[in-house]
Design an enzyme around this catalytic site. Structure first.
Site, PDB file in Angstrom:
ATOM      1  N   PRO A  86       0.837  -1.211   0.000  1.00 40.66           N
ATOM      2  CG  PRO A  86      -0.567  -1.449   1.849  1.00 40.66           C
ATOM      3  CD  PRO A  86       0.639  -2.043   1.192  1.00 40.66           C
ATOM      4  N   GLY A 125       3.887   4.272   4.905  1.00 36.30           N
ATOM      5  CA  GLY A 125       5.103   3.950   5.654  1.00 36.30           C
ATOM      6  C   GLY A 125       5.675   2.570   5.420  1.00 36.30           C
ATOM      7  CG  ASP A 152      11.462   3.701   3.129  1.00 38.16           C
ATOM      8  OD1 ASP A 152      11.799   3.646   4.326  1.00 38.16           O
ATOM      9  OD2 ASP A 152      10.347   4.086   2.755  1.00 38.16           O
TER      10      ASP A 152
HETATM   11  O1  PMV Z   1       7.487   7.345   6.284  1.00 39.16           O
HETATM   12  P1  PMV Z   1       8.378   6.217   6.483  1.00 39.16           P
HETATM   13  O2  PMV Z   1       7.763   4.993   6.929  1.00 39.16           O
HETATM   14  O3  PMV Z   1       9.344   5.995   5.387  1.00 39.16           O
HETATM   15  O4  PMV Z   1       9.213   6.464   7.809  1.00 39.16           O
HETATM   16  C1  PMV Z   1       9.969   7.546   8.048  1.00 39.16           C
HETATM   17  C2  PMV Z   1      10.844   7.226   9.195  1.00 39.16           C
HETATM   18  C3  PMV Z   1      11.339   8.464   9.873  1.00 39.16           C
HETATM   19  O5  PMV Z   1      12.248   8.027  10.871  1.00 39.16           O
HETATM   20  C4  PMV Z   1      10.207   9.209  10.548  1.00 39.16           C
HETATM   21  C5  PMV Z   1      12.015   9.411   8.898  1.00 39.16           C
HETATM   22  C6  PMV Z   1      13.296   8.904   8.320  1.00 39.16           C
HETATM   23  O6  PMV Z   1      13.707   9.491   7.288  1.00 39.16           O
HETATM   24  O7  PMV Z   1      13.935   8.003   8.879  1.00 39.16           O
END
Ligand code: PMV
Length: 301
Positions: free
Chosen positions: A83, A87, A134
């Protein structure tokens, strides 16, 4: 002339937001994957099959072309079970799978560092300053510790499954990061204590993972959630999803990623997962996901 590749999404088990301020985070790939088929075209440059160009997959493939010193027109067809904007790393998985498919098509090989670099370039157009979690997970897969200073270190530990509950509320990571920065500026001493506690949770979380202690892992998730509440990134929907998981018998639950919406993760006995899913799925989308799966890989087109 076409090639295909896929890459996994991710969850942050512990340490989101605090990772932006120097603490480590514990992160894992999940068995929801995004796939890309890249095909040569006569002309028109690099674009998605619907013609769009302004997205991470296209930018990542353009970077691959630049680094190969090649020029080609390519059409990227994407398909994803992850999805979006909640996040779970969907855009990084699309950027990584598209770069890998392009690289395989044009050079007949995969170069993970180039895929990581290209995906990072792609991600820049939506996350003004991506931390790299990611794209690292999409590329290398597995479970590991991520820190801004040292990048991603894959660990030889496994945890079979967790639950991911999607509140369906989309949010912008950048807004949430700013909210936490605001807290840190207003209350620097309190924030320092929270940062130290986040670091301790990672250490204990690693221990719990190594000993496959789900109950302790759940307890630590709930402790981590408490810190995230204090810095202001939880939301009524996230709290509702967490309460439902706990009521249904999960050992612990927390938001994962930026918060403000998005997803919750919960640790539970595998035997209880179906029961928990049936109690939540009328209200929220729930996934039972395997953790620590393989990173980017070539697929049959
Ligand atoms: O939005 P996501 O799930 O990719 O998470 C971001 C994670 C944070 O720690 C809030 C930001 C980051 O860049 O690490």
């Amino acid at each position: 002339m076409r090639a295909a590749a896929s890459a996994p999404g991710k969850v942050i088990l512990f340490g989101e937001h605090f990772v932006v301020h120097g603490a480590p985070a514990l992160v894992a790939s999940i068995d929801l994957r995004a796939a890309a088929i890249v095909e040569r075209a006569e002309s028109g440059g690099v674009r998605l099959s619907d013609g769009s160009k302004d997205n991470p997959a296209v930018k990542a493939v353009e970077h691959v072309l630049r680094r190969l010193g090649a020029s080609a027109s390519l059409i990227i067809e994407i398909e994803s079970r992850i999805p979006q904007s909640v996040g779970l790393g969907s855009s990084a998985a699309l950027a990584a799978s598209s770069s890998a498919a392009a690289l395989h098509l044009l050079a007949g090989r995969l170069d993970l560092n180039l895929i990581l670099e290209s995906s990072h370039e792609g991600e820049k157009i939506i996350h003004y300053m991506p931390s790299g979690i990611d794209t690292s997970i999409a590329t290398f897969g597995g479970i590991g510790v991520y820190a801004r200073s040292s990048g991603y270190k894959k660990l030889d530990i496994a945890l079979e499954e967790i639950l991911v509950v999607n509140t369906g509320m989309r949010r912008r990571t950048g807004d949430m990061v700013l909210r936490v920065r605001g807290f840190a500026e207003r209350e620097p001493e309190r924030f320092k204590q929270l940062l130290d506690e986040a670091g301790r949770i990672i250490e204990e979380g690693l221990d719990a993972l190594r000993s496959r202690d789900l109950e302790r892992l759940g307890m630590l998730m709930s402790r981590n959630q408490e810190l995230l509440r204090v810095v202001g990134v939880s939301s009524p929907e996230l709290e509702e999803a967490i309460a439902m998981c706990l009521d249904a018998g999960a050992y612990g639950a927390k938001l994962t990623g930026a918060g403000g919406g998005g997803c919750v993760i919960a640790a539970a006995d595998p035997d209880k997962m179906d029961e928990i899913i049936s109690r939540i799925s009328g209200r929220f989308e729930v996934f039972r996901v395997r953790l620590g799966v393989e990173g980017v890989r070539v697929e049959r087109p």
